[in-house]
Write an enzyme that holds these catalytic residues in place. Structure first.
Site, short mmCIF file in Angstrom:
data_model
loop_
_atom_site.label_atom_id
_atom_site.label_comp_id
_atom_site.label_asym_id
_atom_site.label_seq_id
_atom_site.Cartn_x
_atom_site.Cartn_y
_atom_site.Cartn_z
N HIS A 281 2.47 9.93 2.11
CA HIS A 281 1.51 9.80 1.02
C HIS A 281 0.62 11.05 1.03
CE1 HIS A 281 -2.56 8.59 -0.52
NE2 HIS A 281 -1.79 8.24 -1.54
N ASP B 231 -1.81 8.03 -11.45
CA ASP B 231 -2.37 9.01 -10.53
C ASP B 231 -2.66 10.32 -11.25
OD1 ASP B 231 -3.18 10.45 -8.35
OD2 ASP B 231 -1.29 10.30 -7.25
N GLY C 185 -2.96 3.73 -9.20
CA GLY C 185 -3.41 5.11 -9.15
C GLY C 185 -2.83 5.83 -7.95
N HIS C 186 -3.68 6.48 -7.17
CA HIS C 186 -3.24 7.34 -6.08
C HIS C 186 -2.77 6.55 -4.86
CE1 HIS C 186 -2.90 11.17 -4.08
NE2 HIS C 186 -3.80 10.88 -3.17
N PHE C 187 -3.19 5.30 -4.74
CA PHE C 187 -2.86 4.48 -3.57
C PHE C 187 -2.13 3.20 -4.00
CE2 PHE C 187 -6.46 7.02 -2.18
CZ PHE C 187 -6.14 7.37 -0.89
#
Length: 291
Positions: free
Chosen positions: A106, A241, A267-269
């Site tokens: 990640h 994201d 989103g990003h996670f």
């Protein structure tokens, strides 16, 4: 006796003069998955994944130097580069005797993981990427201030990036692109920010922002590795994201037509706010990997 095999265990070992902290779960005889975290967090972000997957797999999630509970020597005393981060993870896995494993990458974990894959292609059983980039396609306008810094290492460009290290910026990383922000646990960003705010840590992060510029020129080599060694690959990304856009996930299919690509409403996670779906996809993927 209480069964603790699936519990998360916490360790610190000495690697090249640093204390390296890592979380571990699962049976050491089970197939291994090494989870490599990104910015602005640490292995703490993987607590739930470790618990969810420990019934079938051996999971190891280290904190990179400068992050989490690992040593964070000052930036003028340790070379904060992605090559050096990869050296540390490589040495940790050697010390633990883990020589055959899948990767979960990640964010920053991707450039660390792909360096390991190039060094030891025979050790990699598969790759799970959740917003871990390997293509220009994935670099969004978010990266313009960093590209400016890569091109001109001026004090002005360096100072402009300090806004990325504030509590507001850290909170944004967890909430942007998430349809229901009530799913975001605000304590995660608070924990991350407390570590970012340690004396000297901003300089560490700014050095890594600069060294991130070494990664895009290596994308071609990482893509050649994918085409040549054809590791099984699962991309489970948040489509919202604004750091690594969904085109970065789709791009893996150019070099690995059999890649499994899933874009989630996150989103990003994605493994935090779409945890159940992420776990189901990762479990199914890992079950199909070679021993």
């Amino acid at each position: 006796m209480e069964m603790t095999m699936n519990a998360v265990r916490h360790h610190t070992v000495r690697i090249d003069g640093l204390d390296i902290f890592y979380r571990e779960a699962g049976d050491p005889d089970a197939p291994a998955l090494v989870l490599l975290h990104g910015f602005p967090t640490s292995s703490v972000v993987y607590r739930d994944l470790l618990t969810d997957l420990a019934d079938e797999f051996h999971l190891i999630a280290p904190d990179h130097p400068g992050f989490g509970l690992s040593s964070a020597p000052p930036a003028d005393a340790w070379d904060y580069t992605f090559d050096h981060l990869a050296d540390t993870v490589d040495a940790l896995l050697e010390k633990l005797g883990v020589t055959r494993y899948a990767l979960h990458v990640h964010d920053y974990g991707a450039p660390v993981g792909f360096r390991l894959a190039l060094r030891h292609p025979e050790r990699i059983t598969g790759i799970v990427t959740q917003n871990g980039n390997a293509y220009e396609d994935g670099l969004t306008p978010f990266w313009k201030p960093l590209r400016d810094y890569w091109a001109d290492r001026s004090t002005e460009n360096r100072e402009a990036l300090r806004s990325t290290l504030t509590a507001e910026a850290t909170h944004w990383q967890y909430t942007h692109g998430v349809p229901d922000t009530a799913l975001v646990d605000p304590s995660q960003a608070l924990y991350d920010q407390a570590l970012l705010d340690r004396p000297g840590n901003q300089e560490i992060q700014l050095d890594l922002f600069l060294d991130y510029g070494t990664n895009p020129p290596r994308y071609a080599a990482w893509q050649h590795y994918l085409r040549t060694h054809r590791p099984p690959l699962l991309a489970v990304w948040g489509r919202g994201d604004e750091i690594f856009g969904p085109d970065g996930a789709r791009a893996f299919a150019r070099d690995l037509p059999d890649a499994r690509i899933h874009l989630l409403d996150a989103g990003h996670f994605p493994f935090l706010t779409r945890r159940a779906r992420s776990v189901a996809l990762i479990r199914d993927f890992l079950r199909g990997l070679p021993d």
